[in-house]
Scaffold this motif. Sequence first.
Motif: not given
Length: 178
Positions: A3-4, A7-8, A10-11, A31-32, A34-36, A39
Motif C-alpha cells: 500500500r505504501a 501511494r508513493r 501515485q504521488r 506530501w500530505d 499529494l497523499d490526499a 487517484e
Amino acid sequence: MARAGARRRQRARLAEQLIARAPHAIHALDWDALDAAPEWMAWSAAPLEALQLQVGALVLAPDIRLWIDAPRLSAAERALGSPLLHALLALPDGEMLPRDVTPAPRIERAEQVAPSLRACGAGVLLAAVPAGALRQAATLLLTPTRPSPMAGALARSLVARAAQLAARWTTPTPTEAA
C-alpha cells in the motif's frame, strides 16, 4: 508495504502531471496534500478528459434521455462511446440523479455536447477535492470551470459511480490507460 508503495507511485505520477501541466501549482503542495489527492489527479490528459465526460454524462443523463435529435445523440456517442451512452440511456429512473443536484448547462446543439459534458464533469470532480491548494492544483488539470456547489461526499460518490459505469462499458478503463 504494498500500500505504501502504491501511494508513493501515485504521488510520483501526480507530481509528474503537475510539473508537466501546472508547474507553479506544485510549490503550494506538501506530501500530505499529494497523499490526499484522488487517484484521477495522477492520470494523464486523455483518461482524465474521458472521466470528465463520463461524470458529466452521469449528471446530465436525465436530460440526455429526453433528446430525440440525431445530431446531439451522435455527438454524445462520439464523446462517450456507444456502449456507455446506451448504458446511461438504459439506467432505471431510480438510478438517475435529480436534475437539480448541481447547476447543469443547457445543451441545445450538437457542438455543445462534449464541451458541456466535460465542463459539468470537471465541476463535479473539483467538488470532490477538498478546498485549498489541492483543489487549486486540480483546477489546473481540468477543463476550466468552477467547482460544483454540491457536497464533496456526493461529488466523490458520483465520480466513483461514473468510473464504475465506464469500467463496465468501455475498454480500457481510465486507470488502465493512465
